[in-house]
Design a protein around this motif. Structure first.
Motif, PDB file in Angstrom:
ATOM      1  N   LEU A 159       0.827  -1.200   0.000  1.00 21.98           N
ATOM      2  CA  LEU A 159       0.000   0.000   0.000  1.00 21.98           C
ATOM      3  C   LEU A 159       0.865   1.254   0.000  1.00 21.98           C
ATOM      4  CD1 LEU A 159      -2.803  -1.015   2.544  1.00 21.98           C
ATOM      5  CD2 LEU A 159      -2.881  -1.058   0.036  1.00 21.98           C
ATOM      6  N   LYS A 160       1.992   1.199   0.696  1.00 17.39           N
ATOM      7  CA  LYS A 160       2.920   2.323   0.713  1.00 17.39           C
ATOM      8  C   LYS A 160       4.028   2.170  -0.317  1.00 17.39           C
ATOM      9  CE  LYS A 160       2.414   3.950   5.484  1.00 17.39           C
ATOM     10  NZ  LYS A 160       3.134   4.275   6.749  1.00 17.39           N
ATOM     11  N   GLN A 161       4.354   0.930  -0.652  1.00 20.32           N
ATOM     12  CA  GLN A 161       5.440   0.657  -1.593  1.00 20.32           C
ATOM     13  C   GLN A 161       4.949  -0.370  -2.615  1.00 20.32           C
ATOM     14  OE1 GLN A 161       9.041  -0.203   0.509  1.00 20.32           O
ATOM     15  NE2 GLN A 161      10.341  -0.122  -1.295  1.00 20.32           N
ATOM     16  N   PRO A 162       4.342   0.085  -3.718  1.00 22.02           N
ATOM     17  CA  PRO A 162       3.714  -0.832  -4.684  1.00 22.02           C
ATOM     18  C   PRO A 162       4.644  -1.896  -5.255  1.00 22.02           C
ATOM     19  CG  PRO A 162       3.042   1.431  -5.110  1.00 22.02           C
ATOM     20  CD  PRO A 162       4.125   1.498  -4.075  1.00 22.02           C
ATOM     21  N   CYS A 222      17.656 -10.968  -2.991  1.00 17.93           N
ATOM     22  CA  CYS A 222      17.316  -9.969  -1.973  1.00 17.93           C
ATOM     23  C   CYS A 222      15.988 -10.370  -1.330  1.00 17.93           C
ATOM     24  CB  CYS A 222      17.165  -8.585  -2.607  1.00 17.93           C
ATOM     25  SG  CYS A 222      18.541  -8.071  -3.653  1.00 17.93           S
ATOM     26  N   MET A 223      15.558  -9.552  -0.368  1.00 19.80           N
ATOM     27  CA  MET A 223      14.251  -9.763   0.256  1.00 19.80           C
ATOM     28  C   MET A 223      13.340  -8.553   0.133  1.00 19.80           C
ATOM     29  SD  MET A 223      14.238 -12.875   1.337  1.00 19.80           S
ATOM     30  CE  MET A 223      12.881 -13.038   2.504  1.00 19.80           C
ATOM     31  N   THR A 224      13.884  -7.395  -0.256  1.00 23.27           N
ATOM     32  CA  THR A 224      13.081  -6.168  -0.308  1.00 23.27           C
ATOM     33  C   THR A 224      13.164  -5.513  -1.682  1.00 23.27           C
ATOM     34  OG1 THR A 224      14.859  -4.663   0.375  1.00 23.27           O
ATOM     35  CG2 THR A 224      13.615  -5.773   2.123  1.00 23.27           C
ATOM     36  N   PRO A 225      12.119  -4.777  -2.073  1.00 23.95           N
ATOM     37  CA  PRO A 225      12.159  -4.052  -3.347  1.00 23.95           C
ATOM     38  C   PRO A 225      13.282  -3.018  -3.400  1.00 23.95           C
ATOM     39  CG  PRO A 225       9.906  -4.182  -2.552  1.00 23.95           C
ATOM     40  CD  PRO A 225      10.784  -4.661  -1.434  1.00 23.95           C
ATOM     41  N   THR A 226      13.573  -2.354  -2.271  1.00 16.83           N
ATOM     42  CA  THR A 226      14.650  -1.361  -2.283  1.00 16.83           C
ATOM     43  C   THR A 226      16.000  -2.035  -2.464  1.00 16.83           C
ATOM     44  OG1 THR A 226      14.572  -1.414   0.142  1.00 16.83           O
ATOM     45  CG2 THR A 226      13.461   0.412  -0.957  1.00 16.83           C
ATOM     46  N   GLY A 227      16.167  -3.213  -1.872  1.00 14.73           N
ATOM     47  CA  GLY A 227      17.399  -3.964  -2.096  1.00 14.73           C
ATOM     48  C   GLY A 227      17.543  -4.369  -3.544  1.00 14.73           C
ATOM     49  N   ARG A 228      16.439  -4.789  -4.137  1.00 10.91           N
ATOM     50  CA  ARG A 228      16.458  -5.199  -5.541  1.00 10.91           C
ATOM     51  C   ARG A 228      16.757  -4.011  -6.448  1.00 10.91           C
ATOM     52  NH1 ARG A 228      12.823  -9.971  -7.678  1.00 10.91           N
ATOM     53  NH2 ARG A 228      13.368  -9.968  -9.892  1.00 10.91           N
ATOM     54  N   ALA A 229      16.164  -2.854  -6.149  1.00 14.27           N
ATOM     55  CA  ALA A 229      16.410  -1.657  -6.950  1.00 14.27           C
ATOM     56  C   ALA A 229      17.859  -1.201  -6.824  1.00 14.27           C
ATOM     57  CB  ALA A 229      15.468  -0.537  -6.517  1.00 14.27           C
ATOM     58  N   THR A 230      18.417  -1.296  -5.625  1.00 12.70           N
ATOM     59  CA  THR A 230      19.813  -0.929  -5.415  1.00 12.70           C
ATOM     60  C   THR A 230      20.736  -1.860  -6.191  1.00 12.70           C
ATOM     61  OG1 THR A 230      19.322  -0.056  -3.217  1.00 12.70           O
ATOM     62  CG2 THR A 230      21.612  -0.615  -3.675  1.00 12.70           C
ATOM     63  N   ALA A 231      20.413  -3.147  -6.195  1.00 13.09           N
ATOM     64  CA  ALA A 231      21.208  -4.110  -6.949  1.00 13.09           C
ATOM     65  C   ALA A 231      21.191  -3.786  -8.440  1.00 13.09           C
ATOM     66  CB  ALA A 231      20.677  -5.527  -6.715  1.00 13.09           C
ATOM     67  N   GLN A 232      20.021  -3.425  -8.939  1.00 13.33           N
ATOM     68  CA  GLN A 232      19.909  -3.072 -10.353  1.00 13.33           C
ATOM     69  C   GLN A 232      20.723  -1.826 -10.667  1.00 13.33           C
ATOM     70  OE1 GLN A 232      18.158  -4.936 -12.767  1.00 13.33           O
ATOM     71  NE2 GLN A 232      19.352  -3.578 -14.102  1.00 13.33           N
ATOM     72  N   GLU A 233      20.669  -0.853  -9.773  1.00 13.11           N
ATOM     73  CA  GLU A 233      21.390   0.397 -10.000  1.00 13.11           C
ATOM     74  C   GLU A 233      22.903   0.195  -9.943  1.00 13.11           C
ATOM     75  OE1 GLU A 233      22.658   4.461  -7.802  1.00 13.11           O
ATOM     76  OE2 GLU A 233      21.331   3.074  -6.795  1.00 13.11           O
ATOM     77  N   PRO A 286      12.059   4.763   1.156  1.00 16.39           N
ATOM     78  CA  PRO A 286      11.387   5.680   0.227  1.00 16.39           C
ATOM     79  C   PRO A 286       9.907   5.875   0.500  1.00 16.39           C
ATOM     80  CG  PRO A 286      11.949   3.602  -0.863  1.00 16.39           C
ATOM     81  CD  PRO A 286      12.643   3.596   0.454  1.00 16.39           C
ATOM     82  N   GLN A 287       9.249   4.884   1.108  1.00 13.26           N
ATOM     83  CA  GLN A 287       7.823   5.034   1.386  1.00 13.26           C
ATOM     84  C   GLN A 287       7.558   6.102   2.440  1.00 13.26           C
ATOM     85  OE1 GLN A 287       9.629   2.283   1.902  1.00 13.26           O
ATOM     86  NE2 GLN A 287       9.015   1.157   3.736  1.00 13.26           N
ATOM     87  N   ARG A 288       8.607   6.610   3.089  1.00 13.10           N
ATOM     88  CA  ARG A 288       8.445   7.632   4.121  1.00 13.10           C
ATOM     89  C   ARG A 288       8.761   9.045   3.608  1.00 13.10           C
ATOM     90  NH1 ARG A 288      11.587   7.817   8.298  1.00 13.10           N
ATOM     91  NH2 ARG A 288       9.932   8.834   9.505  1.00 13.10           N
ATOM     92  N   PHE A 289       9.075   9.193   2.348  1.00 10.60           N
ATOM     93  CA  PHE A 289       9.440  10.510   1.820  1.00 10.60           C
ATOM     94  C   PHE A 289       8.341  11.544   2.074  1.00 10.60           C
ATOM     95  CE2 PHE A 289      12.381   8.541  -1.655  1.00 10.60           C
ATOM     96  CZ  PHE A 289      13.377   8.379  -0.710  1.00 10.60           C
TER      97      PHE A 289
END
Length: 433
Positions: A26-29, A86-97, A269-272
């Protein structure tokens, strides 16, 4: 029998697991993406005859720490592909970056026995590396049954966490014992892990010291610094929930140097939006990174880092960095990255995730530590007001970050020796050290 009971309980909790993912989404699609991978279904597209080295890093911090190790693995075994889970979307995004197409990226499934078997059957890793404290009973058991050597790398274990594992020793001890070797950060970590049943434990240091600040991000931070001119910049890096309020309250009771720009970069990021609202509610003029052109910040009092992948640039920009996760009992985020670009560090009392690094940083003069948020604010302002002390701390930070490098090389050397004695990857030559 104990692990079978654990597996049954895990299955009974499946509706709660799904509810957890839905609520997070809901906060992090992005939590809705790659859903099937959570249960070990990856599709045919990932199948390959190429041999696989697998490394698991839970989230952002572990992924960033793993980057130098992944590079060394690719250099040592160039004929193998690297799978990073990974276990989290932010971890996955960081890996991609950070790594792009240099590695395969996927989620590690939850610790259902069937899901872990599907994972191992899908990717067929020749060996696996788990970063820091990722111990899953079924995963370890399946790897052992399938003959996949499994190593715990950059392992750390606080006294509190060790006590928690000890309460579940009937489940935890066999998992620790099932590891091929543990590469621990410090003697204290090694002793706690060995007490939980690990059979082979070596102290190799903290691979996070081997972090190389990305040149492009350092250049970006310098560009920002030049654009902002002589304004003092205080960074609150990787702040956690509840900490922004504490720091803003503490700073309001102290006198910041004139024209100071406070930069707040939330950890998640969901807390921005939440943090932006918090700043605005205090009547402070806030400028968001997503709205900032990287030039003059005008009359903004606070710059909100609502972007991903720019933490090194923020550290480069700052005169002093307060490390998030240390004001409240979260154990602190990574202080080494700030030191690596020469930015002095101020920490709060909670540093159990980086206990050894925090202690050594304070001893080296690279960091200051406050007993509470009020003292943290005072120490940070003191550095901002004292050019000579800040310069001395900056030099100490650079030296501290460079002096403790080498853990990655030690891990690779030990890894190569152990694989050579057991079942080294076919067609590869262990790295020479």
């Amino acid at each position: 029998m104990i692990r079978a009971l654990y597996s049954v309980l895990l299955w009974l909790m499946t509706p709660l697991v799904m509810l957890y993912l839905w609520r997070r989404s809901l906060k992090q699609p992005d939590y809705r993406k790659h859903w099937n991978e959570r249960w070990g279904f990856y599709g045919k597209r990932t199948r390959s005859d190429q041999r696989t080295i697998w490394l698991h890093a839970v989230s952002v911090g572990e992924v960033r720490a793993a980057a130098p190790l992944i590079k060394s693995l690719k250099d040592a075994w160039p004929d193998h592909r690297i799978l990073l889970t990974c276990m989290t979307p932010t971890g996955r995004a960081t890996a991609q970056e950070l790594l792009g197409d240099a590695v395969m990226i996927a989620y590690l499934p939850y610790d259902y026995a069937g899901a872990t078997r599907r994972f191992i059957r899908q990717f067929k890793p020749v060996f696996g590396l788990l970063m820091e404290t990722e111990i899953w009973p079924n995963l370890v058991a399946v790897c052992r049954a399938r003959g996949v050597p499994l190593f715990l790398v950059n392992a750390r274990l606080s006294a509190k966490s060790a006590a928690g594992y000890q309460r579940w020793h009937w489940l935890a001890n066999p998992a620790f014992a099932g590891l091929t070797t543990t590469f621990a950060q410090s003697d204290a970590d090694a002793a706690r892990i060995a007490a939980l049943g690990a059979q082979s434990v070596l102290v190799t240091g903290n691979v996070k010291f081997d972090f190389d600040p990305p040149t492009a991000k350092v250049s970006l931070g310098k560009e920002w610094r030049n654009a902002l001119g002589p304004r003092p910049v205080l960074l609150f890096a990787s702040s956690r929930e509840g900490e922004e309020t504490l720091l803003l309250d503490a700073l309001s009771h102290n006198t910041l140097p004139a024209d100071t720009l406070l930069v707040i970069v939330p950890r998640h990021p969901q807390r921005f939006d939440e943090v932006a609202a918090l700043i605005s509610a205090r009547g402070m003029r806030c400028l968001r990174r997503s709205e900032w052109n990287g030039q003059d910040a005008g009359d903004a009092q606070v710059l909100l880092g609502d972007s991903m992948g720019e933490l090194t640039a923020w550290y480069t920009l700052a005169d002093v960095a307060i490390i998030g996760g240390s004001l409240l009992p979260f154990g602190s985020q990574n202080l080494i990255e700030s030191c690596a670009v020469g930015t002095p560090v101020v920490m709060g009392p909670s540093t159990f995730n980086f206990a050894e690094a925090a202690r050594m940083a304070v001893e080296a003069g690279a960091a200051l530590q406050g007993a509470d948020t009020a003292q943290v604010a005072q120490l940070a302002i003191g550095l901002l007001q004292n050019d000579a002390a800040r310069h001395t701390a900056s030099v100490a930070a650079l030296h501290f970050a460079s002096a403790h490098r080498g853990a990655t090389e030690r891990v690779l050397s030990e890894l190569a020796q152990q694989l050579a004695r057991t079942a080294p990857p076919t067609g590869s030559t262990p790295p020479a050290h």
